[in-house]
Enzyme design. Sequence first.
Site, short mmCIF file in Angstrom:
data_model
loop_
_atom_site.label_atom_id
_atom_site.label_comp_id
_atom_site.label_asym_id
_atom_site.label_seq_id
_atom_site.Cartn_x
_atom_site.Cartn_y
_atom_site.Cartn_z
N SER A 187 2.07 -2.10 -2.01
CA SER A 187 1.56 -1.23 -0.94
C SER A 187 0.48 -1.95 -0.17
CB SER A 187 1.01 0.07 -1.54
OG SER A 187 -0.31 -0.14 -1.96
N LYS A 188 0.23 -1.40 0.99
CA LYS A 188 -0.72 -2.01 1.92
C LYS A 188 -2.12 -2.17 1.33
CE LYS A 188 -0.31 -1.77 6.73
NZ LYS A 188 -0.04 -3.14 6.61
N ARG A 189 -2.44 -1.27 0.40
CA ARG A 189 -3.81 -1.28 -0.13
C ARG A 189 -4.17 -2.60 -0.80
NH1 ARG A 189 -3.41 2.36 -4.00
NH2 ARG A 189 -1.32 2.87 -3.34
N GLU A 200 1.45 -9.39 9.75
CA GLU A 200 0.15 -9.74 9.14
C GLU A 200 0.20 -11.16 8.57
OE1 GLU A 200 -1.78 -6.03 6.94
OE2 GLU A 200 0.39 -6.03 6.79
#
Length: 496
Positions: free
Chosen positions: A264-266, A274
Site C-alpha cells: 500500500s501507498k503508506r 512515483e
Amino acid sequence: MNPLTQRPVRVRFAPSPTGYLHVGGARTALYNYLFAKKNNGKFILRVEDTDLARSTDQSLKMVIEDLKWLGLDWDEGPDSVTLNDQGDLGPYRQSQRLSVYKEHAFKLLKEDKAYYCFMTDQELEEQRENFLAAGRAPHVDSPYKTWTLEQAQAELLKGRKGALRFKTEGLKKNYIFNDLVRSRVDFPSDMVGDFVILRSDGMPVYNFCNVIDDYLMKISHVLRAEEHLPNTLRQLMLYEAFGWEAPEFGHLSLILDEDRKKLSKRKGATSCHEFKNEGYLPEALNNFVALLGWSDPSGEEILSLEKMISNFSLERLNSAGAVFDPVKLKWMNSQYLKTYSDDDLFKLLGPYFKSENINVILPADKQAQAIKALRTTFETLQEGALAFRVLDNQFFEIEFDSNEVMSWESSPPVVLTWAQELSHSDHEYLTEALFLEIQEKVKNQTGAKGKFLFMALRVAVLGKPHGLELKLIVPLISKQALILRAEKVLGKYVKS
Ligand code: GLU
C-alpha cells in the site's frame, strides 16, 4: 497461436483508469505483453471506464503515459496521443460501448436468463439482514424473478426504475476451471445469487462488460490480479449463458510489502509515476516487476525485455504472494545505470536537475568528467541529480563538523592561501594537475601537512572535512565559485 486451443493469442490489459499506474497494474500489463510477444500474439489495451466520474480522459492519459514510459506498446486500443481507436475490434473504451452491452443484456432478458428487478436498496438491505440473521447465505431472492417480461415492461412504462439481474437459479453445479497460475479452481454455483448486469440507471457492471468485451475482442487468455478470482465465477456463468467459449484465466499472486501485507501507498512509492520521479529507469522497473511472481529458467535476475520475452512462460508464474523489496529495486536500478555511458547518463539526469532546481553550469567537455567522478555515489537518477549539488554554489553550506577543523591554527591560513592562489590562476577551471600544484603551494606557504592541509582544503571546497576526493571535484567547479566558497569559510571563521 496457443498450441492447446489453436486460438491465436490475444491478450489485454484492461485498466479502470483512476490515476497513475500502480506497480500491480504494471506487472499485469507486462505479463500480458510478454506473453503476447512470446507467442506472436496481440496485446490490447482496453479501457474499463464505466465509472464515468473517476475514469476521465485525464486519468486515462496518466495510465497511457506510464505504459509508454515502460515501453509496453499495444497493438490495439486507444492511440497514445489522440486516444482514437486503433484496431478492428473497437471501440476499446467501455464508455463507448454502452449500446453493445445493452444489446447483449436484452438478449439474456429475452431468453429468460435475466430479469428486471425493482427491489429498492432498502428492501435489499432488509432482506440481506434477515437472511444473515436466519443463518442463510445473503443472496438476493427477488420476487421479480418470476415476472414475465410484459409485466416488467408495464412497470417500466409507469416510470419505475429496474436493474437487470442475471438468473442463477437453474445453474446448480460446480464451476471448475484450470487456472493458469493456481491450477484447478472449483466454485460451487451457490456462492453467488442473482447478480446485477445493468444497473437501474442503465450502466452495465464490470463483470458483464468484461465478458462481452473479452468475447468480442477475441481474447484468448486473461492474466489479471488475484483479486478478480471471485469474479470469475460470475463471468463463467455469463459465458455459459451466451454459449461462448471462455478465455483461459490466470490469476496473478498478490504483491506484498515486507511485512507480508498487501502493498500500500503508506509504505512508500507504489505507482510507476512515483518511481519515475524518484529516478528509476523503466527497464529496471520492468525487470524488477517481472520477478514479482515469475522467474527466468536460468535463475538470472538482470533481464532485458527481449530476454524476458524469449523466456517467458506461464508455467513459471508463481501463485505465492510476491514480496516487493525496495532495496532490491534500487540495486537493480544501479545495475542498469551502469550500462549507460557517461554522456548518456548525463543526459538522463537533465530532467532531475530541473525538478530538483539544481544548476549545473558545466562546460560540455566537463560533463562526462563529472559523471565519472560522481556516478558511483548514486543508485537512482534523482540521487544522481542531488549528487551534483556539490557543484552548485547555491547548495554550498558549511557543516557542523567543519568547526573543529577550522579551530586548528593552521586552517584559516590554508583556506586564505588557497583563495589567493586561486585568484592568481588564469584558468577558469583547474585541471587535476593544476589543483595539485596549488595544493603544493599552499602546503609550502603555510607549512600545513597531512590532515591539517587536506581537511582544511576540504572545508574550503565542500564545506565539510570528509567526502569526495578533491582532485576529482575541484576541476568541476569554476575558479570563481571556489573562491566564493573559500571566502564564505573565511567569513565564518576569521574575525576581521
Ligand atoms: N478493470 C479491471 C481492473 O482494473 C480489470 C479486470 C480484468 O482484467 O478482468 O482491475
